[in-house]
Scaffold this active site. Structure first.
Site, PDB file in Angstrom:
ATOM      1  N   ASP A 116      -9.171   6.165 -59.406  1.00  0.00           N
ATOM      2  CA  ASP A 116      -9.949   5.685 -59.324  1.00  0.00           C
ATOM      3  C   ASP A 116      -9.234   3.938 -59.418  1.00  0.00           C
ATOM      4  O   ASP A 116      -9.236   3.462 -61.036  1.00  0.00           O
ATOM      5  CB  ASP A 116     -11.140   5.875 -60.892  1.00  0.00           C
TER       6      ASP A 116
ATOM      7  N   TYR B 178      -9.566  -4.786 -60.057  1.00  0.00           N
ATOM      8  CA  TYR B 178      -8.305  -4.484 -60.876  1.00  0.00           C
ATOM      9  C   TYR B 178      -6.321  -4.891 -60.008  1.00  0.00           C
ATOM     10  O   TYR B 178      -6.171  -5.358 -61.187  1.00  0.00           O
ATOM     11  CB  TYR B 178      -8.343  -2.876 -61.231  1.00  0.00           C
TER      12      TYR B 178
ATOM     13  N   LYS C  15     -13.702  -0.150 -55.022  1.00  0.00           N
ATOM     14  CA  LYS C  15     -15.063  -0.389 -56.164  1.00  0.00           C
ATOM     15  C   LYS C  15     -14.818  -1.970 -55.152  1.00  0.00           C
ATOM     16  O   LYS C  15     -14.517  -2.619 -55.031  1.00  0.00           O
ATOM     17  CB  LYS C  15     -15.127  -0.367 -56.983  1.00  0.00           C
TER      18      LYS C  15
ATOM     19  N   HIS D  59     -19.638  -1.838 -57.696  1.00  0.00           N
ATOM     20  CA  HIS D  59     -18.743  -2.276 -59.178  1.00  0.00           C
ATOM     21  C   HIS D  59     -20.363  -3.105 -60.203  1.00  0.00           C
ATOM     22  O   HIS D  59     -20.031  -1.850 -61.289  1.00  0.00           O
ATOM     23  CB  HIS D  59     -17.648  -3.145 -59.281  1.00  0.00           C
TER      24      HIS D  59
END
Length: 277
Positions: free
Chosen positions: A50, A55, A80, A113
């Site tokens: 994930d 990120y 996401k 998200h």
């Protein structure tokens, strides 16, 4: 252990199987650390990974998985949509860029998200198109309260397959769980160990002693027995392995009730109703 981890799956409402324990990579931004963590996770049997555009590590995840030589079809890969990319056309563009960074031609799960303020319905229309075009095997959302899901479903053709939310014994999200169960939306727990707050929790440690398990393993087993998918994150090989070793014991009803009673509505991250953009 690896075989048990691979065989434990949840079947989403569209028939896609998703591993019940996945590997989160939030805040891993060093390539060497990412390579070691993903190698350890794959060796321990994890096949669900994930990540997210937010990120800033999609490319590292994609490269580490590619270099592992584990066949792509054996991996369940999630990313996401970033908050700034909401909107129909911008979603389609963002999806393409995520695929490029991940070095793959499809996703197993694509998630919104955060709901944000008022564009997630338009964004979801693009998600539905990506799903119809078979560019993603399942679509879902993150951080959606029941009222967000209600608004979405009034306009949607496809019910989200997954709602990924902060969920752990300190924040048990019973209203979200009840709504999602009613509408056959699989709950996925992020920060399942409350960002480390639960690893020394007395109640969990006491229960763990009865089973020869750690507080973290007890917590992850609690998620499992509540039919939740959990995505613990660690960069330590020993903890990565330990987080997968939850299938050889069972919590009793009393154990589960004691853990349920820990709930304090203690949120470690932002409340989606207050995180507007």
């Amino acid at each position: 252990m690896g075989l048990e981890l691979n065989q434990n799956v949840a079947t989403l409402h569209n028939g896609v199987n998703m591993p019940r324990v996945g590997f989160g990579v939030w805040k891993i931004t060093d390539k060497e650390e990412m390579d070691k963590a993903i190698t350890a996770a794959l060796d321990a049997g994890y096949r669900s990974f994930d990540t997210a555009k937010a990120y800033s590590n999609e490319a590292m995840v994609g490269q580490a998985l590619k270099e592992s030589n584990v066949p792509r079809e054996e991996v369940f890969l999630t990313t996401k949509l970033f908050n700034d990319d909401h909107g129909y056309e911008s979603t389609l563009k963002a999806f393409d860029l995520s695929l490029q960074r991940l070095d793959t031609d499809y996703l197993d799960l694509y998630l919104i998200h955060w709901p944000g303020k008022d564009r997630y319905v338009e964004t979801w229309k693009a998600f539905e198109q990506l799903y119809r075009d078979k560019r993603v095997r399942a679509i879902g959302v993150c951080n959606f309260h029941p009222h967000h899901l209600e608004t979405l479903q009034k306009e949607a053709d496809i019910v989200p397959m997954v709602n990924q939310v902060e969920l752990h014994p300190l924040l048990s999200q019973e209203d979200v769980r009840a709504y999602c169960k009613q509408h056959d939306i699989q709950i996925e727990s992020y920060s399942p160990l409350a960002r480390g707050k639960l690893i020394d929790h007395a109640t969990l440690a006491d229960i763990g002693k009865k089973h020869g398990k750690t507080a973290a393993q007890v917590t992850l087993r609690w998620h499992y027995q509540h039919d939740l998918i959990a995505i613990p994150k660690s960069v330590t090989p020993e903890r990565i392995r330990a987080n997968a070793d939850i299938f050889n014991f069972e919590l009793s009803e009393d154990d589960m009730a004691a853990i349920d009673a820990i709930n304090a509505n203690d949120r470690q991250l932002k409340n989606p109703d207050e995180f507007l953009f």
